[in-house]
Write an enzyme that holds these catalytic residues in place. Structure first.
Site, PDB file in Angstrom:
ATOM      1  N   SER A  79      -5.834  11.656  -1.011  1.00 36.80           N
ATOM      2  CA  SER A  79      -4.499  11.734  -1.617  1.00 36.80           C
ATOM      3  C   SER A  79      -4.407  12.930  -2.554  1.00 36.80           C
ATOM      4  CB  SER A  79      -4.207  10.470  -2.417  1.00 36.80           C
ATOM      5  OG  SER A  79      -4.338   9.337  -1.605  1.00 36.80           O
TER       6      SER A  79
HETATM    7  N1  SAH Z   1      -8.102   6.803  -1.873  1.00 32.53           N
HETATM    8  C1  SAH Z   1      -8.498   7.543  -0.723  1.00 32.53           C
HETATM    9  C2  SAH Z   1      -7.381   7.549   0.294  1.00 32.53           C
HETATM   10  C3  SAH Z   1      -7.865   7.647   1.666  1.00 32.53           C
HETATM   11  S1  SAH Z   1      -6.611   7.467   2.889  1.00 32.53           S
HETATM   12  C4  SAH Z   1      -8.886   8.965  -1.088  1.00 32.53           C
HETATM   13  O1  SAH Z   1      -8.243   9.552  -1.944  1.00 32.53           O
HETATM   14  O2  SAH Z   1      -9.818   9.475  -0.497  1.00 32.53           O
HETATM   15  C5  SAH Z   1      -6.527   5.723   3.104  1.00 32.53           C
HETATM   16  C6  SAH Z   1      -7.775   5.010   3.493  1.00 32.53           C
HETATM   17  O3  SAH Z   1      -7.427   3.650   3.768  1.00 32.53           O
HETATM   18  C7  SAH Z   1      -8.455   5.540   4.762  1.00 32.53           C
HETATM   19  O4  SAH Z   1      -9.783   5.836   4.457  1.00 32.53           O
HETATM   20  C8  SAH Z   1      -8.347   4.374   5.737  1.00 32.53           C
HETATM   21  O5  SAH Z   1      -9.447   4.265   6.612  1.00 32.53           O
HETATM   22  C9  SAH Z   1      -8.264   3.177   4.800  1.00 32.53           C
HETATM   23  N2  SAH Z   1      -7.679   1.961   5.358  1.00 32.53           N
HETATM   24  C10 SAH Z   1      -6.624   1.831   6.218  1.00 32.53           C
HETATM   25  N3  SAH Z   1      -6.396   0.543   6.488  1.00 32.53           N
HETATM   26  C11 SAH Z   1      -7.306  -0.191   5.786  1.00 32.53           C
HETATM   27  C12 SAH Z   1      -7.577  -1.576   5.646  1.00 32.53           C
HETATM   28  N4  SAH Z   1      -6.883  -2.521   6.283  1.00 32.53           N
HETATM   29  N5  SAH Z   1      -8.593  -1.946   4.823  1.00 32.53           N
HETATM   30  C13 SAH Z   1      -9.334  -1.028   4.162  1.00 32.53           C
HETATM   31  N6  SAH Z   1      -9.125   0.300   4.257  1.00 32.53           N
HETATM   32  C14 SAH Z   1      -8.126   0.721   5.053  1.00 32.53           C
END
Ligand code: SAH
Length: 219
Positions: free
Chosen positions: A70
């Site tokens: 993000s």
């Molecule tokens: N906070 C992270 C954002 C990553 S993007 C950062 O700044 O790096 C969102 C993340 O949510 C991805 O890694 C994706 O694999 C995860 N995600 C999507 N659906 C999910 C679920 N049901 N449970 C856990 N993680 C999930």
């Protein structure tokens, strides 16, 4: 294994980080505790080495596996919202990704739990946390829809992937007075803040956002 020095030089230096924080302030982030942590945590550790010179631009960057880290503004904004100016005890994050947001939370809360559905990303996240010697984070490979009932209740829950509706388990795992901040929507997404009160839940719709979708199951 990455060799990048985590103190950073040039485009990854502390001075570059301070410029990023100045921009966050201009964009309306007010919580000084959040800004101080963002000035200190080396974001370039969390992105691929080839992209580390862009780590302090206010943009989302690819993490691999179709996921993105993000943009700094949204990390700051969501952290400011869940904190509400108060120290945090126990926080749950859904969507660990590269663990940058996790790391910011770990500096503002006693304990952080974070769930990621992709095991390959979880390995990277673990490496990053180890590199920065962060000890108050527990990572879990699982589907964030369920939350972590055995560790509940949480003062704050932050979700970094967009759902079409609020997962009911997450509402149940919120402390009275606790806050859940999450993006909702499929085409048009908005950030929502849900607070648990003695009487029930209050919901506030905030700004338009763009997140990857919350998916079911693990991989
Ligand atoms: N906070 C992270 C954002 C990553 S993007 C950062 O700044 O790096 C969102 C993340 O949510 C991805 O890694 C994706 O694999 C995860 N995600 C999507 N659906 C999910 C679920 N049901 N449970 C856990 N993680 C999930």
């Amino acid at each position: 294994m990455k060799t990048t020095d985590h103190r950073g030089i040039g485009m990854t230096s502390p001075r570059t980080r301070l410029r990023m924080v100045d921009k966050l302030r201009q964009e309306g982030i007010r919580d000084e505790a959040v800004l101080a942590v963002m000035a200190d945590v080396p974001r370039h550790i969390f992105v691929d080495e080839a992209l580390s010179h862009r780590a302090y631009e206010n943009v989302a960057l690819p993490l691999g596996f179709g996921q993105t880290i993000s943009q700094p503004y949204i990390v700051a904004r969501m952290t400011e919202l869940v904190r509400g100016g108060q120290p945090l005890e126990k926080v749950l994050e859904i969507g660990t990704g590269c663990a940058y947001q996790t790391c910011i939370l770990s500096r503002l809360a006693k304990e952080v739990y974070s769930i990621e559905r992709l095991s390959s990303l979880l390995d990277k996240a673990r490496q990053h946390l180890r590199q920065l010697r962060i000890m108050n984070v527990r990572l879990k490979h699982g589907d964030g829809h369920q939350g972590i009932p055995e560790a509940a209740p949480f003062d704050a829950i932050l979700m970094t992937a967009a759902a079409s509706h609020v997962p009911p388990s997450l509402l149940e795992q919120l402390k009275i007075g606790g806050r859940l901040v999450l993006p909702l929507g499929t085409q048009d997404q908005y950030l929502y803040m849900i607070e648990r009160t003695n009487e029930g839940y209050t919901e506030t719709k905030l700004e338009a956002v763009k997140f990857v979708p919350l998916l079911a199951g693990t991989a």
